[in-house]
Design an enzyme around this catalytic site. Structure first.
Site, short mmCIF file in Angstrom:
data_model
loop_
_atom_site.label_atom_id
_atom_site.label_comp_id
_atom_site.label_asym_id
_atom_site.label_seq_id
_atom_site.Cartn_x
_atom_site.Cartn_y
_atom_site.Cartn_z
N HIS A 124 -9.49 1.11 4.96
CA HIS A 124 -8.20 1.26 5.67
C HIS A 124 -8.41 2.19 6.87
O HIS A 124 -9.20 3.13 6.80
CB HIS A 124 -7.15 1.84 4.72
CG HIS A 124 -5.77 1.79 5.29
ND1 HIS A 124 -5.33 2.71 6.20
CD2 HIS A 124 -4.76 0.91 5.13
CE1 HIS A 124 -4.08 2.40 6.56
NE2 HIS A 124 -3.72 1.31 5.93
N SER A 178 3.78 -2.28 10.23
CA SER A 178 5.25 -2.36 10.38
C SER A 178 5.81 -3.73 9.98
O SER A 178 6.73 -4.23 10.61
CB SER A 178 5.67 -1.98 11.80
OG SER A 178 5.30 -0.64 12.08
N GLU A 220 -6.78 4.57 7.94
CA GLU A 220 -6.57 6.01 7.65
C GLU A 220 -7.80 6.60 6.97
O GLU A 220 -8.13 7.77 7.17
CB GLU A 220 -5.30 6.17 6.79
CG GLU A 220 -4.05 5.89 7.63
CD GLU A 220 -2.86 5.35 6.85
OE1 GLU A 220 -2.84 5.42 5.61
OE2 GLU A 220 -1.93 4.83 7.52
N ASN A 243 0.89 -1.17 0.00
CA ASN A 243 0.00 0.00 0.00
C ASN A 243 0.92 1.21 0.00
O ASN A 243 1.51 1.54 1.03
CB ASN A 243 -0.90 -0.02 1.24
CG ASN A 243 -1.73 1.25 1.36
OD1 ASN A 243 -1.80 2.05 0.43
ND2 ASN A 243 -2.36 1.43 2.51
N TRP A 244 1.01 1.85 -1.17
CA TRP A 244 1.95 2.98 -1.28
C TRP A 244 1.43 4.25 -0.62
O TRP A 244 2.14 5.24 -0.54
CB TRP A 244 2.25 3.24 -2.75
CG TRP A 244 3.24 2.28 -3.34
CD1 TRP A 244 3.92 1.29 -2.68
CD2 TRP A 244 3.66 2.22 -4.71
NE1 TRP A 244 4.74 0.63 -3.56
CE2 TRP A 244 4.61 1.17 -4.81
CE3 TRP A 244 3.34 2.95 -5.86
CZ2 TRP A 244 5.24 0.85 -6.01
CZ3 TRP A 244 3.95 2.62 -7.06
CH2 TRP A 244 4.90 1.58 -7.13
N LYS A 245 0.17 4.25 -0.23
CA LYS A 245 -0.43 5.45 0.38
C LYS A 245 -0.16 6.65 -0.53
O LYS A 245 -0.22 6.50 -1.76
CB LYS A 245 0.09 5.62 1.81
CG LYS A 245 -0.11 4.32 2.63
CD LYS A 245 0.09 4.46 4.11
CE LYS A 245 -0.17 3.12 4.79
NZ LYS A 245 -0.08 3.15 6.22
N GLY A 247 2.93 2.11 10.72
CA GLY A 247 3.92 3.16 10.50
C GLY A 247 4.65 3.58 11.76
O GLY A 247 5.33 4.60 11.78
N GLU A 249 -5.11 -4.98 10.73
CA GLU A 249 -4.07 -3.98 10.98
C GLU A 249 -4.34 -3.29 12.32
O GLU A 249 -5.20 -2.40 12.40
CB GLU A 249 -4.08 -2.93 9.88
CG GLU A 249 -3.80 -3.48 8.51
CD GLU A 249 -3.23 -2.40 7.59
OE1 GLU A 249 -2.19 -2.66 6.98
OE2 GLU A 249 -3.81 -1.30 7.51
N GLY A 301 2.91 -1.14 4.17
CA GLY A 301 3.08 0.26 3.79
C GLY A 301 4.54 0.55 3.47
O GLY A 301 5.04 0.29 2.37
N GLY A 302 5.26 1.07 4.45
CA GLY A 302 6.63 1.56 4.25
C GLY A 302 7.55 0.59 3.53
O GLY A 302 8.28 0.98 2.60
O1 LIG Z 1 -1.68 -0.52 4.60
C1 LIG Z 1 -0.62 -0.68 5.19
C2 LIG Z 1 -0.52 -0.41 6.59
O2 LIG Z 1 -1.16 0.74 6.97
C3 LIG Z 1 0.80 -0.66 7.23
O3 LIG Z 1 1.71 0.38 7.02
P1 LIG Z 1 3.22 0.20 7.54
O4 LIG Z 1 3.70 -1.10 6.94
O5 LIG Z 1 3.96 1.37 7.01
O6 LIG Z 1 3.16 0.12 9.02
#
Ligand SMILES: O=C[C@H](O)COP(=O)(O)O
Length: 253
Positions: A95, A213, A97, A9-11, A173, A167, A234-235
């Site tokens: 999600h 994470s 967010e 998920n590149w956000k 994050g 999640e 994500g990251g």
């Molecule tokens: O969609 C992915 C998640 O929100 C996890 O993000 P993260 O891997 O940066 O903690």
């Protein structure tokens, strides 16, 4: 046997050039798609180009959100018809967010889930608790309530093809990961909820990801949990080498 699914998920990260460069770096290097499914959920403006670049090969392309209506006066929104028309195959729904910053509710998640399924998109349905809810011992009640609300009026055959992403909000994050056992326990409780809704046979088909994470060095222990079938990342999905490593570990599970 459920095939693991690793979804990035590149956000709201990357430019188009960076997205193209990521694709050219990973293409042809993704482990055997028979062993692991890989997806990149990119920002809307990149989807058309990434579908072109992927040429039907891994990683597949997903969106991070969608509106539930097919079309209409919804400024700034993107419909499932538009995603499908581009060749997008997956969509993240609910999600945390989106729930936190864009007022998404269990009801809107349910409407989006119905719409995504109605348009042949594979939904990745996100659920998870806050730190406060975990500390008060309400994790399983919260997550089970989110699952029941999301899947209201979804048929067993439709549910079977969906993906749930657990999640914990406090792990997103932050560098704090739930321990593999904690994550595995909640994913098992999600499967029990799905089993209440649809029976064991369907519940066993639904893939459950962990997200929060996830990194190349912790994904192995997470995937070793019997009810964790992949990760929403994500990251660590932003760099080609890191994404490839996650896919490689998953392909060996
Ligand atoms: O969609 C992915 C998640 O929100 C996890 O993000 P993260 O891997 O940066 O903690």
């Amino acid at each position: 046997m459920r095939k693991p699914i690793i979804a990035g998920n590149w956000k709201m990260h990357k430019t188009l050039g960076e997205a193209e460069s990521f694709y050219s770096d990973v293409q042809g290097r993704i482990p055997d798609p028979a062993k692991v499914e890989t997806v990149i959920c990119a920002p809307f403006p990149f989807l058309y180009r990434l579908v072109q670049l992927s040429e039907g090969m891994a990683p597949s392309v997903g969106a991070q959100n969608m509106h539930e209506e097919e079309s209409g006066a919804f400024t700034g929104e993107v419909s499932p018809v538009q995603l499908k028309d581009l060749g997008v195959r997956y969509v993240i729904i609910g999600h945390s967010e989106r729930r936190e910053y864009f007022n998404e509710t269990d009801d809107s998640v349910n409407r989006k889930l119905k719409s995504a399924l109605g348009h042949g998109l594979t939904p990745i349905v996100c659920v998870g608790e806050t730190l406060g809810e975990r500390e008060e011992g309400r994790t399983e009640a919260k997550v089970s309530g989110q699952v029941k609300a999301a899947y209201a009026e979804i048929s067993p055959s439709e549910a079977a093809g969906t993906v749930v992403a657990y999640e914990p909000i406090w792990a997103i994050g932050t560098g704090k990961t739930a321990t593999a056992e904690e994550a595995g326990d909640v994913c098992r409780s999600i499967r029990e909820t799905l089993s209440e809704l649809y029976g064991g046979e369907i519940a066993e088909k639904i893939r459950i990801q962990y997200g929060g994470s996830v990194k190349p060095d912790n994904i192995g222990e997470l995937l070793a949990q019997p009810d964790i079938d992949g990760a929403l990342v994500g990251g660590a999905s932003l760099e080609p080498e890191s994404f490839l490593r996650l896919a490689e570990v998953a392909s060996n599970e």
